[in-house]
Design a protein around this motif. Structure first.
Motif: not given
Length: 623
Positions: A94-111
């Motif tokens: 048995w296996v378990e797969v996790r999928d995410a478009l990840t979010m996190g603490t903002r690191q400066g300006e988004d270019t």
């Protein structure tokens, strides 16, 4: 005449409602049950696809799953998140797969996708992270990543980034993405592949990045940490929503998460759906690009967000509306790009097969410059909702009130294409005139709040004129509001007369209208927009039932006092949601499958409104 194609016909394309939706509020992905990412556009919702197998089985995909196994044991969202967990059983483990478009603490300006709104503390990583853990036994995991850029036109050119085969760049059509994994990669033409056996307690990861400098996790622990941060983000966001202790809570929260997932964080816009060209008619031509912001959605978005106390998102959306450029006569277009652009010229990609053979595949939306007068009412109802909620009328919104009210005064007597963007001849659609009444009624209320008695009186007079005209020309011999002045046909859009308070709940014409639609414009109890054989919409083929119209009927039935009938219909609508609690645009009652673009914000917004109305009624009855 050939038989109508079924939404359940054997096909290599998974049913639309079997897809899982991932989001980082900049773009989204659809994951098929077999573990394949079949749809992803980078860096934003309306960018060209990198994985487009959703629309053509050769247009790119990204699969991570046990080798030789296509059907998982179970798929769920981690509670309170847009993070997917898929459990797999093989002959050996048995296996378990996790999928995410990840979010996190903002690191400066988004270019990558620059913000026009104030950046939040958390933001997108611009990375798709996938992790696997073996729960028991031994399982061989296979990774196949085959991007085909620009909607399946350009195969990837792969290059290894390092000597240990753990990172590779894919380039095509001016776009580069980087795949990082702890499995050794092999390049096979336009794809990379990896295989690795893991035993109980062991895990592995992969990450696809389009971030600045391709920042991505480089170890399984880092990948787990990215997904854990994403889980915290979604749950923290949901913690700010109103907690409704009710049997419908799970569906309300899934709808809220879907709507948030369809929000474009840099500008505050909301896309109508993640996809383009998923068919409303199986194998047919009713295929549209919904990756844009419809201004008519404003009022439904505001109602749903405020109901759930998600006031920040509501304000962001109103600021987007305030920023967009009006047309030459001062009105707003029916839709805009998520960056506010006005030109959404429609083209077709005839080299793509389309979902299960549905042609054409459209990029852009040719309805963007149609005249649809209902938009005026949606905008002004939104501003009134926003004003009452914030207890102030923002200075930058008053010019919009004036311009939209002025436009409504000028155009309400003119024909248009109607709320459904019919591509036939313009008509005097009742719902369009109804929404012009909403525009003038709300404008008069806003003028009163502002203290401008002259404008209030003038706009109220116009509202009364519109109401009189509709009741004279838009009601048939049975006292039922009809589709347009030149027909007696029914149209579900006139349910808005109940929702927007055009007539009081005890008015015989309102009651007759709601019951006529419930009895005569339904299939198996679910509501059609209109009967295609009675309506010149410029297209061929039959449609499924429209989910938003069924939710509107729930609200309308509740308003006229038919609460048990409303509750019964809502329970049925909840039961026909997708296995993961999502809704497309339409429901095919013959097959039980969803049709149209997916997931559909409008369906989820209307679900929240309908459920909220019935829950409020229950609570009031308890007092």
């Amino acid at each position: 005449m050939s038989a109508r194609q079924s939404a359940a016909m054997p096909s290599p394309f998974p049913p639309i409602d079997d897809y899982a939706f991932l989001s980082d509020c900049h773009t989204g992905a659809l994951v098929a049950p077999d573990g394949s990412v079949d749809w992803l556009c980078v860096p934003s919702f309306d960018s060209p696809s990198v994985f487009g197998t959703l629309l053509d089985r050769e247009a790119g995909n990204f699969r991570l799953a046990p080798f030789g196994i296509n059907v998982p044991a179970a798929r769920v969202y981690e509670a309170g998140t847009n993070t997917l967990v898929t459990s797999w059983r093989t002959a050996d483990g048995w296996v378990e797969v996790r999928d995410a478009l990840t979010m996190g603490t903002r690191q400066g300006e988004d270019t990558v996708t620059p913000h026009t709104r104030p950046p939040a503390d958390d933001d997108a990583d611009h990375t798709l992270v996938r992790t696997v853990v073996c729960l028991a036994g031994r399982v061989e995991i296979e990774l196949i990543c085959e991007p085909v850029f620009d909607y399946g036109r350009t195969s990837a050119e792969w290059t290894l980034v390092d000597d240990d085969r753990h990172a590779a760049d894919a380039t095509g059509a001016g776009v580069t993405v980087r795949l990082t994994t702890d499995m050794p990669l092999g390049i096979e033409g336009g794809r990379v592949r990896a295989r690795h056996v893991i035993s109980a307690g062991e895990g592995l990861f992969c990450a696809l990045s389009w971030a600045e400098d391709f920042a991505a996790p480089t170890t399984a622990d880092e990948a787990d940490a990215r997904i854990a941060a994403t889980v915290r983000y979604w749950r923290g966001w949901l913690d700010h929503a109103r907690a409704i202790d009710h049997p419908w809570r799970a569906m309300l929260e899934r709808s809220a998460l879907a709507i948030k997932g369809l929000t474009y964080m840099p500008t505050g816009a909301t896309v109508a759906a993640l996809t383009t060209s998923l068919p409303e008619t199986p194998g047919g031509e009713r295929n549209w690009d919904y990756r844009y912001t419809w201004i008519r959605d404003t009022t439904f978005t505001l109602r749903a967000l405020h109901l759930l106390q998600l006031d920040w998102e509501a304000d962001e959306f109103m600021q987007f509306v305030a920023d967009v450029e009006p047309t030459e006569d001062g009105s707003l277009q029916i839709m805009y790009g998520i960056d506010g652009r006005r030109d959404l010229t429609e083209t077709t990609r005839d080299d793509l097969s389309g979902y299960a053979g549905a042609h054409p595949v459209r990029i852009g939306n040719g309805a963007f410059d149609q005249r649809q007068n209902d938009v005026l009412g949606a905008v002004l109802d939104s501003i009134l909702l926003h004003t009452r909620r914030s207890e102030r009328l923002p200075r930058r919104l008053w010019p919009i009130v004036e311009s939209q009210a002025t436009c409504a005064q000028k155009v309400w007597q003119e024909p248009d294409q109607g709320i459904w963007e019919a591509r036939g001849a313009p008509q005097h659609y009742v719902s369009s005139k109804l929404m012009c009444w909403v525009a003038m009624d709300r404008a008069a209320n806003l003028a009163g709040i502002r203290g401008d008695k002259d404008l209030e009186a003038s706009w109220r007079t116009t509202a009364d004129e519109i109401q009189t005209d509709i009741l004279k020309n838009g009601v048939n011999d049975k006292g039922v509001l009809k589709q347009h002045y030149a027909t007696d046909s029914l149209d579900a859009s006139v349910l808005l007369a109940a929702i927007f308070g055009f007539l009081p709940p005890d008015d015989d014409r309102l009651r007759a209208t709601v019951l006529a639609i419930a009895d005569d414009l339904t299939e198996d109890g679910f509501v059609l927009r209109y009967r295609t054989e009675e309506t010149d919409d410029g297209l061929s083929g039959k449609e499924g039932t429209f989910l938003i119209c069924s939710f509107w009927l729930v609200s309308a039935l509740a308003i006229i006092g038919e609460e048990q009938r409303a509750r019964d219909l809502l329970e049925r609508l909840i039961r026909i949601s997708s296995p993961l609690g999502l809704y497309a645009e339409e429901f095919d009652t013959d097959t039980g499958h969803h049709l149209g673009n997916f997931p559909q914000a409008f369906s989820h917004l209307a679900m929240i409104e309908a459920a909220g109305r019935l829950i409020l009624s229950e609570r009031l009855a308890e007092l």
